[in-house]
Design a protein around this motif. Structure first.
Motif, PDB file in Angstrom:
ATOM      1  N   PHE A  21     -59.803 -73.622  44.484  1.00 41.33           N
ATOM      2  CA  PHE A  21     -60.108 -72.799  43.308  1.00 41.33           C
ATOM      3  C   PHE A  21     -59.321 -71.491  43.385  1.00 41.33           C
ATOM      4  O   PHE A  21     -59.449 -70.740  44.352  1.00 41.33           O
ATOM      5  N   ALA A  30     -59.226 -75.089  38.786  1.00 43.24           N
ATOM      6  CA  ALA A  30     -59.786 -75.997  39.790  1.00 43.24           C
ATOM      7  C   ALA A  30     -58.737 -77.054  40.077  1.00 43.24           C
ATOM      8  O   ALA A  30     -58.402 -77.875  39.225  1.00 43.24           O
ATOM      9  N   TRP A  40     -59.696 -78.809  35.961  1.00 44.94           N
ATOM     10  CA  TRP A  40     -60.333 -78.107  34.851  1.00 44.94           C
ATOM     11  C   TRP A  40     -60.028 -76.622  34.945  1.00 44.94           C
ATOM     12  O   TRP A  40     -59.627 -76.118  35.998  1.00 44.94           O
ATOM     13  N   GLU A  41     -60.221 -75.927  33.828  1.00 44.75           N
ATOM     14  CA  GLU A  41     -59.957 -74.502  33.744  1.00 44.75           C
ATOM     15  C   GLU A  41     -61.131 -73.793  33.084  1.00 44.75           C
ATOM     16  O   GLU A  41     -61.896 -74.406  32.339  1.00 44.75           O
ATOM     17  N   ALA A  42     -61.257 -72.494  33.363  1.00 43.67           N
ATOM     18  CA  ALA A  42     -62.255 -71.656  32.698  1.00 43.67           C
ATOM     19  C   ALA A  42     -61.644 -70.280  32.465  1.00 43.67           C
ATOM     20  O   ALA A  42     -60.712 -69.877  33.180  1.00 43.67           O
ATOM     21  N   PHE A  70     -70.719 -72.587  38.142  1.00 41.98           N
ATOM     22  CA  PHE A  70     -70.069 -73.743  37.526  1.00 41.98           C
ATOM     23  C   PHE A  70     -70.386 -75.017  38.304  1.00 41.98           C
ATOM     24  O   PHE A  70     -70.662 -74.978  39.504  1.00 41.98           O
ATOM     25  N   THR A 105     -66.611 -80.509  37.410  1.00 45.17           N
ATOM     26  CA  THR A 105     -66.286 -80.647  35.990  1.00 45.17           C
ATOM     27  C   THR A 105     -66.005 -79.328  35.281  1.00 45.17           C
ATOM     28  O   THR A 105     -65.411 -79.328  34.195  1.00 45.17           O
ATOM     29  N   GLY A 106     -66.470 -78.216  35.830  1.00 43.89           N
ATOM     30  CA  GLY A 106     -66.303 -76.932  35.168  1.00 43.89           C
ATOM     31  C   GLY A 106     -67.413 -76.584  34.197  1.00 43.89           C
ATOM     32  O   GLY A 106     -67.377 -75.520  33.573  1.00 43.89           O
TER      33      GLY A 106
END
Length: 586
Positions: free
Chosen positions: A453, A463, A473-475, A504, A508-509
């Motif tokens: 991460f 991620a 995945w992104e955030a 999180f 999967t995020g």
């Protein structure tokens, strides 16, 4: 090709005779080497150096009498001999596979030549070859060919099994396999220097039960589960075993090994290292770091949030290492004697250098990303000499390195704009790189269950799958500017500088929960059992469950501001405030 005569004047019959002989020699040679490879492999499986009953017995005795230096030397000698024999055997199998491959190649070439010369079948003397003779000859060639293929397949299989054995050993030991070109001469230093072998055996457990660097072992913010307090008050003294004033300021976090706590401080003019007793909090020694050749005559410009002593120290249980914003780097023994010192050059960094130190084996790892010559360095822990240097195409970074074992090898993962990058800590070779960062990177990377991460405010949370080397995945919300993420197999925790904590789903995020606090966070969250400890800027420790729903367990004030990440060792929590070091326990 003229099958009747060649330039040397040899007849086809003589050539066939010589080629048949070469084929027989190649086949017998390949068979013998293959048998030796199988025998060596069986011996290696039966004499695994990490499964030495004799060494285990001696190590147990040494734990009972750690002062017995003669026993320590005996273990070193026995272990070294076992490891050298093991790796010599692996080298022999590797070389054997090449020899078998060459032998089978010669065999196949000989069979091809025989086939060419047998297109017009004649017996010696010019007599015609009977159908039975020709059929027997053809069957013989096919049997030889099949035997050669079987020998080659067997040798490749044994070589593959030997490689798997080495990888299994690497997984258990946390070491990187030697390169393909390695021979017996390389294996003497494969695991460690001869004087360090016993320490490698004993320190595997010591490493995880101590707190040797920023965010603990490997820098991944996970403490050994214990009976850590969830309630104290630094103002009233409730739950505080001791507190000690630290005269010089610093934003580095405490590190702990055995009965000693280390930290550093600097006001730009004076630079000091402190060693405290874990039981009483008494300062056992404090030593200046000065008079180092190449050190700047004037202190560099730094911000108030970074200061001159931001990098957290590190230790290998034998020596302790410290770095300041001036570029001054030094190693001390546990009695406070300066073993070596050097200046790395004044970092070209407008906030001041902040990346913390890390030890891998006998290497001191330094992330020295600045605006002029960003680089990674590995220094010999005994001498301070440079072992390797890797230049990096990044901008200045305030992130600290993360050292993880992925199951087959150790990796040093570092963040800086614009990439998260993994290196081999033994030689500085780049392993992989993902472009996912921007801005002024402060948070360090985190790792859990095959996921890396990387995050920074005004950029993204990425991620990264270790297996695919791709972003899963992104955030974009709740991103920290200084606090590093905490990763577990299930959860990822972020603590933003403006006071929002986000949990999180690590795979999967999906956002499980968000919690807003009055104060922001510079300190990084730490996992201890099923609890997460997170210190805000005001010095209040927020304790909550590692769960899909936010469940507070306690809020404990220190009584002074804090930007440092606490250390967790043996049911005690060591917290550095702006002015004091605190020991929290029941």
């Amino acid at each position: 090709m003229n099958r009747k005569r060649i330039s040397l004047g040899w007849s086809p019959e003589r050539i066939l005779h010589l080629v048949r002989g070469a084929a027989v020699v190649a086949a017998v040679f390949s068979l013998i080497v293959c048998v030796l490879m199988v025998t060596t492999y069986i011996r290696l499986r039966a004499s695994h150096p990490l499964d030495s009953t004799l060494v285990d017995t001696y190590v147990e005795k040494l734990r009972e009498t750690p002062e017995d230096e003669s026993l320590r030397r005996e273990i070193r000698a026995i272990d070294l001999l076992a490891r050298r024999a093991f790796f010599t055997g692996l080298w022999q199998i590797r070389i054997g596979s090449y020899l078998v491959l060459g032998g089978v190649a010669v065999l196949l070439i000989c069979l091809k030549i025989i086939s060419i010369y047998r297109k017009e079948p004649t017996a010696p003397g010019g007599a015609a070859v009977s159908p039975d003779q020709e059929r027997t000859s053809r069957i013989t060639r096919r049997l030889i060919l099949a035997g050669g293929v079987l020998i080659m397949a067997a040798s490749v299989t044994v070589s593959f099994l030997a490689k798997s054995t080495l990888e299994e050993l690497d997984t258990l030991s946390g070491q990187e396999p030697a390169g393909d070109a390695a021979g017996p001469e390389d294996f003497g230093n494969f695991w460690a220097d001869e004087t360090e072998i016993v320490e490698n055996i004993l320190d595997a457990q010591e490493l995880v039960t101590n707190w040797p660097s920023f965010r603990g072992p490997g820098g991944n913010a996970q403490a050994v589960p214990g009976d850590y307090s969830i309630a104290w008050n630094g103002i009233s003294g409730e739950g505080v075993l001791w507190q000690t004033e630290i005269l010089l300021p610093g934003f580095n976090s405490p590190i702990v090994w055995g009965n000693r706590v280390f930290l550093s401080g600097s006001d730009g003019i004076n630079q000091e290292v402190y060693c405290l007793d874990t039981e009483s909090g008494a300062i056992l020694w404090q030593k200046p770091v000065k008079g180092i050749p190449g050190s700047p005559t004037e202190p560099p410009g730094v911000s108030e949030d970074t200061g001159y002593a931001a990098p957290t120290m590190t230790t290998d249980g034998t020596r302790v290492y410290v770095l300041f914003a001036t570029g001054d780097l030094a190693g001390f023994d546990y009695e406070g004697n300066r073993v070596w010192e050097r200046n790395l050059g004044l970092p070209d960094n407008h906030y001041g250098h902040a990346s913390s130190l890390m030890v891998y084996d006998t290497l001191l790892l330094v992330q020295y990303d600045d605006m002029s010559e960003p680089k990674l360095l590995a220094l010999d822990t005994a001498t301070g000499e440079t072992v390797w240097k890797t230049l990096r195409d990044v901008t200045a970074s305030w992130s600290s390195p993360l050292l993880v074992y992925t199951g087959s090898r150790p990796e040093l993962i570092v963040n800086a704009t614009p990439v998260a990058t993994s290196y081999d800590p033994r030689n500085g070779r780049k392993l992989w790189q993902i472009e996912c960062l921007m801005g002024e990177v402060g948070p360090s990377p985190a790792y859990a269950d095959g996921m890396v991460f990387a995050v920074n405010q005004y950029a993204i949370l990425a991620a990264i799958s270790y297996e695919t080397r791709g972003v899963v995945w992104e955030a974009y919300d709740g991103l920290p500017d200084a606090s590093s993420p905490l990763a577990t197999d299930e959860y990822l925790i972020l603590a933003a500088g403006y006071g929002v904590v986000t949990c999180f789903d690590a795979k999967t995020g999906a956002v499980y929960w968000e919690q807003e606090f009055d104060e922001g966070f510079y300190s990084s969250p730490v996992l201890a059992g099923d609890r997460i400890y997170l210190m805000d800027k005001a010095g209040v420790m927020h304790i909550f469950k590692a769960d899909r729903e936010y469940a507070a367990l306690g809020e404990s004030p220190l009584g002074e501001p804090s930007s440092c990440t606490p250390a967790f060792v043996a049911d005690r929590i060591y917290i550095r405030g702006d002015n004091h070091l605190y020991c929290i326990g029941k």
